[in-house]
Design an enzyme around this catalytic site. Structure first.
Site, PDB file in Angstrom:
ATOM      1  N   LYS A   1       0.816  -1.214   0.000  1.00 54.97           N
ATOM      2  CA  LYS A   1       0.000   0.000   0.000  1.00 54.97           C
ATOM      3  C   LYS A   1       0.855   1.271   0.000  1.00 54.97           C
ATOM      4  O   LYS A   1       0.392   2.330  -0.400  1.00 54.97           O
ATOM      5  CB  LYS A   1      -0.970  -0.018   1.179  1.00 54.97           C
TER       6      LYS A   1
HETATM    7  C1  LIG Z   1      -4.588  -4.480   1.230  1.00 55.43           C
HETATM    8  C2  LIG Z   1      -3.867  -5.791   1.165  1.00 55.43           C
HETATM    9  C3  LIG Z   1      -4.245  -6.816   0.260  1.00 55.43           C
HETATM   10  C4  LIG Z   1      -5.469  -6.699  -0.639  1.00 55.43           C
HETATM   11  O1  LIG Z   1      -5.344  -5.735  -1.640  1.00 55.43           O
HETATM   12  P1  LIG Z   1      -6.635  -5.257  -2.484  1.00 55.43           P
HETATM   13  O2  LIG Z   1      -6.158  -4.168  -3.343  1.00 55.43           O
HETATM   14  O3  LIG Z   1      -7.644  -4.816  -1.453  1.00 55.43           O
HETATM   15  O4  LIG Z   1      -7.114  -6.442  -3.241  1.00 55.43           O
HETATM   16  C5  LIG Z   1      -3.479  -7.958   0.209  1.00 55.43           C
HETATM   17  N1  LIG Z   1      -2.406  -8.130   1.016  1.00 55.43           N
HETATM   18  C6  LIG Z   1      -2.012  -7.184   1.895  1.00 55.43           C
HETATM   19  C7  LIG Z   1      -0.838  -7.448   2.753  1.00 55.43           C
HETATM   20  C8  LIG Z   1      -2.728  -5.987   2.001  1.00 55.43           C
HETATM   21  O5  LIG Z   1      -2.332  -5.051   2.897  1.00 55.43           O
END
Ligand SMILES: *Cc1c(COP(=O)(O)O)cnc(C)c1O
Length: 468
Positions: A112
């Site tokens: 993220k």
């Molecule tokens: C947010 C997150 C996901 C999922 O991502 P999306 O874009 O919501 O599909 C998967 N793994 C981790 C570690 C995350 O923080």
């Protein structure tokens, strides 16, 4: 570049306004009116570029008309210079033609950061230019909160309030949020669960009277800028492994369908991607759609991969829009009926067409831990539980052994020690920049599960700690 709503009724906006808007006024999500398309020669000419320069080439058409090339270049250089690995998104080989792309070298150790480090800088750029301030209000069950706070900590024009459920996030995740000091950073622990937190954010967006005219900005993955930033690393991976002259397959640990939707866009922009694997945990609404055309809401099952514990996937609407020939009226109808019945399926031909690109698998906690143990034994790479789900699904769903299969490594294993322990392995060490995380002072306010209390708190602190 202009952006339109998936429900067809909100006015088209430019990039700057989409960044500041979040959800469209008709309840839909913004998508580019025309997706840029690159030729194979163009993509091939980007081989060997540093990550931030590749990012500039890929994202430039999306921001065209809103920010100058020079400003955008400088912002990207600063954004990806903050990552702890010089390649930014290094690839690790697991087996013949099988790779993990490590997306956890940013400040909070999850993918993220790729989007939220950029989002914070872009917000600051546009707000400063306008002479405005904004309040960010978000809810987190873990990763989003820390990435959003890290992304906005240096923003002069932003105050950020992150709600998390009191005593229900892991120690590492809480400390990653509460140990960041700044008079514009506000952590609130709610005496309730994650749904309560999300509900309060939603209600605050619906009725913004408490903000006294100040702007409220969304940082969850419905914000287009987050999707945009995630398109880049698909190009990065492919260029490392012989693309675009050969095609690639990707497996993506999926919750809200944001990260994998970025892969789908990369393909539509000209990158040869032959397969996308939707990897979910027990919360498998997307797997039920991909395997049987049933997007039906179920109850929430807590798992060892909490960042994918979702009941509905907010970005799925963006795929539905394309699936229905970009007909906003049809999408509006589908989403309104889904809201009433909790069920959605599409016409057979549309589903069959979608399945030409997507496969899927739901992976339970047991298989997740088994994969962590197996990959560690076979190649010494310690996976976090989300990434392990991706690797497991990649291995089960793979269509061709001669096409490189790349799983997105979405988080560093140190964030999820419980799964690592359950896999029978020793907990990893915190990386150098977080080594003293457990000695740092925490700052957090505990508030009752009450919307008025939260809104009063925001109004009393929303201007760098002072009243709005
Ligand atoms: C947010 C997150 C996901 C999922 O991502 P999306 O874009 O919501 O599909 C998967 N793994 C981790 C570690 C995350 O923080």
């Amino acid at each position: 570049m202009r952006y339109i709503s998936t429900r067809g009724q909100a006015p088209a906006l430019n990039f700057e306004d989409v960044l500041l808007a979040g959800l469209a006024s008709d309840g839909g999500l913004y998508v580019p009116e025309n997706l840029p398309r690159f030729t194979q020669e163009e993509i091939a000419s980007w081989a060997g570029l540093p990550y931030h320069e590749l990012a500039f080439n890929v994202m430039r058409p999306f921001v065209a008309g809103s920010i100058s090339d020079a400003d955008f270049k400088a912002i990207l250089k600063d954004t990806y210079g903050a990552f702890a690995h010089s390649s930014v998104a290094p690839l690790r080989q697991l087996d013949a033609n099988e790779w993990v792309m490590e997306l956890f070298h940013g400040p909070t150790l999850a993918f993220k950061d790729f989007a939220l480090q950029l989002l914070g800088r872009l917000l600051d750029h546009f707000l400063t230019k306008r002479g405005e301030r904004a309040v960010i209000l978000g809810a987190t069950s873990g990763d989003t909160g820390s990435a959003a706070i890290e992304g906005c900590r240096r923003c002069e024009s932003v105050d950020i309030f992150i709600l998390h459920p009191h005593n229900r996030v892991s120690d590492v995740q809480r400390r990653q949020m509460t140990t960041i000091a700044g008079d514009n950073i506000h952590n609130i622990a709610i005496e309730g669960n994650f749904d309560d937190c999300q509900e309060m954010v939603k209600n605050s967006f619906a009725d913004q009277g408490f903000l006294k005219g100040n702007r409220l900005v969304a940082v969850n993955s419905i914000n287009w800028a987050r999707i945009m930033a995630q398109i880049v690393y698909y190009f990065h991976a492919a260029l490392q492994l012989g693309g675009p002259q050969r095609s690639m397959a990707f497996s993506v640990p999926t919750g809200n369908f944001g990260d994998i939707f970025a892969g789908y866009l990369a393909r539509n922009m000209g990158l040869p991607i032959s397969q996308l694997v939707v990897a979910t945990n027990r919360n498998d609404i997307l797997h039920r759609f991909m395997s049987g055309n049933r997007y039906d809401k179920d109850t929430l099952h807590p798992s060892l991969s909490p960042s994918m514990d979702i009941m509905v996937s907010s970005n799925f609407e963006r795929l539905l829009f394309d699936m229905h020939g970009r007909n906003g009226a049809l999408v509006k109808e589908l989403m309104e009926s889904f809201k009433q019945t909790g069920k959605l399926s599409v016409e057979d031909e549309r589903w069959t067409e979608t399945r030409r690109l997507f496969d899927s698998l739901a992976v339970d906690d047991e298989a997740t831990c088994a994969t962590i143990a197996e990959v560690y034994r076979d190649c010494g790479e310690l996976l976090d539980p989300h990434t392990a789900i991706g690797v497991h699904a990649a291995r089960e769903c793979r269509r061709s052994m001669s096409t490189p299969m790349i799983t997105l490594g979405t988080a560093h294993p140190v964030k999820f020690p419980e799964a690592v322990r359950k896999a029978g392995l020793d907990e990893p060490q915190l990386p150098a920049h977080l080594a003293d995380l457990f000695e740092r002072a925490e700052r957090c306010t505990v508030l009752p599960n009450s919307l008025t209390d939260i809104q009063q708190f925001v109004a009393a602190h929303g201007n760098r700690g002072k009243p709005l």
